[in-house]
Design an enzyme around this catalytic site. Structure first.
Site, PDB file in Angstrom:
ATOM      1  N   GLY A   1      38.670  46.266  24.950  1.00 47.70           N
ATOM      2  CA  GLY A   1      38.517  47.579  24.363  1.00 47.70           C
ATOM      3  C   GLY A   1      38.190  47.548  22.881  1.00 47.70           C
TER       4      GLY A   1
ATOM      5  N   SER B   1      36.429  36.155  31.204  1.00 47.81           N
ATOM      6  CA  SER B   1      35.455  36.866  32.028  1.00 47.81           C
ATOM      7  C   SER B   1      34.356  37.387  31.119  1.00 47.81           C
ATOM      8  CB  SER B   1      36.125  38.004  32.785  1.00 47.81           C
ATOM      9  OG  SER B   1      36.851  38.801  31.906  1.00 47.81           O
ATOM     10  N   ARG B   2      33.311  37.847  31.759  1.00 46.60           N
ATOM     11  CA  ARG B   2      32.261  38.501  30.983  1.00 46.60           C
ATOM     12  C   ARG B   2      32.691  39.936  30.706  1.00 46.60           C
ATOM     13  NH1 ARG B   2      27.874  35.186  30.767  1.00 46.60           N
ATOM     14  NH2 ARG B   2      27.757  33.544  32.342  1.00 46.60           N
TER      15      ARG B   2
ATOM     16  N   ILE C   1      33.641  43.685  30.554  1.00 46.50           N
ATOM     17  CA  ILE C   1      33.882  44.729  31.560  1.00 46.50           C
ATOM     18  C   ILE C   1      33.593  46.065  30.896  1.00 46.50           C
ATOM     19  CG2 ILE C   1      35.480  45.691  33.230  1.00 46.50           C
ATOM     20  CD1 ILE C   1      37.114  43.159  32.975  1.00 46.50           C
TER      21      ILE C   1
ATOM     22  N   ASP D   1      38.700  50.128  35.385  1.00 45.66           N
ATOM     23  CA  ASP D   1      39.577  48.976  35.254  1.00 45.66           C
ATOM     24  C   ASP D   1      40.984  49.412  35.657  1.00 45.66           C
ATOM     25  OD1 ASP D   1      40.150  46.418  34.698  1.00 45.66           O
ATOM     26  OD2 ASP D   1      39.786  46.507  32.555  1.00 45.66           O
TER      27      ASP D   1
ATOM     28  N   SER E   1      44.521  40.520  38.159  1.00 44.87           N
ATOM     29  CA  SER E   1      43.382  39.699  37.768  1.00 44.87           C
ATOM     30  C   SER E   1      43.748  38.760  36.612  1.00 44.87           C
ATOM     31  CB  SER E   1      42.248  40.648  37.382  1.00 44.87           C
ATOM     32  OG  SER E   1      41.544  40.187  36.275  1.00 44.87           O
TER      33      SER E   1
END
Lengths: 486, 486
Positions: free
Chosen positions: A168, A193-194, A196, A255, A263
């Site tokens: 964020g 991760s890539r 989101i 999300d 996750s």
């Protein structure tokens, strides 16, 4: 039914098989249905397209997603059969209707996602169902376990530390923190991760400098060499369910909390982390409010304890981008600046030191209250930058200068003080400009909230790879005004 | 950017454009993104696949969905540009977060669905959002209007009557009712959808005998000839948004109430219906409970009044399939039986007469309480069957015998009386066997609830086009036991 493979070399973002129209009709297989492709021990579900002119009746054209996974070549024989409607669809419907799922049911959904038996629309329903109905802690535990068990594990030994930031707020602390911690001798195998909901994830940003896609055995060599790594979790097949879910979440920047928690925890369990720092920025411009942050903290603690991980949550009020750059290339600029100890990027530096210090304290490397000091010494000594270069080199890359995207638009101040920079809107601006897929696109902020500026001084630049995207981004900027002046 | 069309003759169930890998990279277009294809006044959004071996760099391969819509041929030049992320995504997110949408916002979403700017996964989010957050009457009105306005209208004049059954109970009353009403001189242009939650829609069943896909001008000729038609709404481009939404709803057999209401009403407004009978079966084995049926009745009345339609809702308790057949071919068997006045199919006959009678009373053709009698006279006289043959002929078909699917499995009684036949489970059974896509698949019931039977007497037959589907269907039957014995 035996068919001959035709390698058309096309990729569709999902496994697609093109059948000849006649063959499809005779076998009563229809467009958009699922079939199983089988060769030897490999079996994969694919979505059906139907073609004519470029195929013989006994041929099947497969998208590169299948060709690569099954190691097929032109002329190979494969067995094709109709895949029955996956049972997991009924379970997704059940969740959407507000019911709880048990361990077996969650396992089935996650395994069907990994095996590609569900289409993106069906995964979207699953995400909506979790979003709508929520999950109790027991369901989150089952989901965490299912995500771990359907993927690879690293099986490392030692004092393994890890960190995670609930996205964020743009600004890449991770590469700095990993460099400082591993320079201090800790084992920190960081899989990220890539993007989101942000314009760039850690993996997207690191990919500017080096590879981030390794398999497990390559990765172990990197970690042996450097005590660390900063890679994309997707290529390791660690928690692959998660990558597929995130791909669909991205469409709407969703999300949902249960999936978020499961996750994060699944990835940490898969790398065998023993100490875990979770940063949760809260506030008007962050992803969550203070109250939500506290709920997250509680949930993480219960879940981590259940899996034998020592966890600390670091809640902090965060109101605007931490670095200057927003977008993969622009963010990695900031990281190198901090590590090189040249230009200043105060906020990013301070946040990185704070996080590293907390990790030191969590795993007993530093006494309570002394962690940040220790982190600063390592950064100032140049050891962290040295370690970062080692990591980039081990990941087959090199630190060099990159140019931002071709097209740019400078934005000038409307008044003398910046009152607020809205994070969500700056993120959307960078995404509209092409992030994260266009790595050199994004936003570069010259000024931050509270800064005194001259009227008509340049406050930010928008970068994009195409005129259309730049035009859309500027239009977006003018419409939502992410920077507010006093 | 100009590209040359290559007609590969493949269909993907959605508009897909395959670009050359190099071209895509140079233009910073990525797999699964959207582009606009433009030629003259035609402009359509497509999803990007990327290919190599079979394309030149300046070529673009388009799926037949685009080729047909834009009337393209090999070698045509088209203009290609990156489509910005549709604004409607933010609105779908807004609805998913529980907020209300205004008229302009609903128009944008519906028009983006019709223009193909949203992927199936994104439409799935929209459906989930409606399912989760519901819609107030004002939103439903806006959605109804938006669905009407993004499609064609029939612009007929006269005493136009229409009927609609809220699905869930197999058995095709519609072809019988249309034949009776139009034989009585009423104008009844019936457009139907394909199956949503049932194994066969009216359009699926009629397609066994004749074409159901006509354009508006063809349809007007049919109606002029016969006073009626029984066709698929999809090909007319009447309420096209609805067809796209239903396509995605089918994946999970969803049918959220606001969309259900708006969809039904939009189709009736588009054909200019003045009198509308809505049948709402309720009960344990129907789609809705009695309470829900009453809420639906109220909502329909408000909505219909707003659009100047005289509506009557016919709530009835319905507990099992009305006819013997479940599946397109098997259901049309029953229809012909009733119209021919030979074999009996009591329940279907009685229900059809009741519905026709109510329509006669609603539009003033018969006095209150005398409608059903009038309907029976028309059916018994053979006028309805004559009218049905006229309609089938006008729709380029012929009434003839059809065989059910290749593979079959007979199921025998376990005891002497049938206590219950579970509609939902019989529907799922027929779908597992291949309905509605495999028209000859399905279930044929020899017995109904309450019937006395001999032990080991045949009670039903399952039909399927492939061994796998038959095996799955039998497995499903044994697992859920849709027929309960006393």
């Amino acid at each position: 039914m035996k068919l001959k493979v035709k390698t058309l070399k096309f990729s569709a973002g999902r496994p697609v098989a093109i059948l000849h129209k006649k063959f499809a009709e005779n076998s009563s297989i229809h467009v958009d249905e699922r079939i199983f492709i089988e060769k030897g021990k490999n079996k994969i579900a694919a979505i059906v397209d139907v073609g004519k002119s470029f195929l013989d009746e006994n041929e099947i054209a497969l998208s590169s997603e299948i060709i690569i996974l099954m190691k097929l070549k032109q002329g190979d024989n494969v067995n094709v059969e109709i895949a029955p409607k996956p049972e997991s669809l009924m379970l997704i419907q059940k969740k959407l209707f507000g019911k709880k799922l048990n361990e077996k049911e969650i396992n089935l959904i996650i395994s069907d996602i990994v095996k590609n038996k569900l289409t993106e629309a069906e995964i979207a329903y699953f995400i909506s169902a979790i979003y709508k109905s929520g999950m109790v802690m027991k369901e989150i535990m089952h989901m965490t376990k299912a995500i771990v068990n359907t993927g690879n594990k690293l099986n490392l030994k030692g004092k393994i530390v890890d960190k995670h930031s609930i996205g964020g707020i743009p600004g890449r602390t991770t590469p700095i923190v990993v460099s400082i911690c591993s320079a201090a001798g800790l084992l920190m195998p960081k899989t990220s991760s890539r993007a989101i909901t942000s314009p760039s994830g850690t993996a997207d940003a690191m990919e500017v400098l080096c590879r981030v896609d390794f398999n497990v055995s390559e990765l172990k060599k990197i970690i042996k060499k450097t005590n660390a790594c900063i890679v994309w979790g997707g290529s390791l097949n660690i928690a692959p369910a998660d990558d597929k879910i995130i791909h669909v979440e991205k469409l709407l920047n969703l999300d949902p909390k249960p999936q978020l928690i499961a996750s994060i925890m699944a990835k940490k369990i898969s790398v065998n982390a023993k100490y875990l720092l979770i940063e949760i920025p809260y506030g008007k411009n962050a992803k969550v409010s203070k109250r939500q942050a506290k709920v997250l903290e509680k949930d993480f603690k219960i879940l981590a304890k259940n899996f034998g991980i020592k966890v600390k949550c670091f809640l902090n009020k965060s109101n605007e981008p931490i670095g200057n750059g927003v977008g993969p290339v622009l963010e990695i600029f900031d990281v190198i600046k901090v590590l090189k100890r040249k230009d200043k990027c105060y906020k990013l530096e301070d946040k990185s030191l704070e996080l590293s210090g907390k990790i030191f304290e969590l795993c007993g490397k530093a006494k309570k209250g002394k962690g940040k000091e220790m982190a600063r010494r390592i950064l100032d000594s140049g050891a962290a930058f040295k370690k970062f270069r080692e990591i980039v080199k081990a990941q087959k890359g090199k630190i060099r200068e990159y140019k931002p995207a071709k097209y740019k638009k400078d934005i000038y101040a409307e008044n003398k003080t910046i009152k607020e920079i809205k994070t969500k809107e700056i993120n959307n601006l960078a995404r509209t400009a092409g992030c994260p897929l266009d790595k050199r696109a994004g936003v570069y902020l010259y000024k931050h909230a509270g800064d005194k500026i001259k009227k008509r001084e340049k406050i930010l630049t928008i970068y994009a790879e195409s005129k259309i995207e730049l035009r859309e981004a500027v239009k977006y900027y003018r419409k939502v005004k992410p920077v507010r002046f006093k």
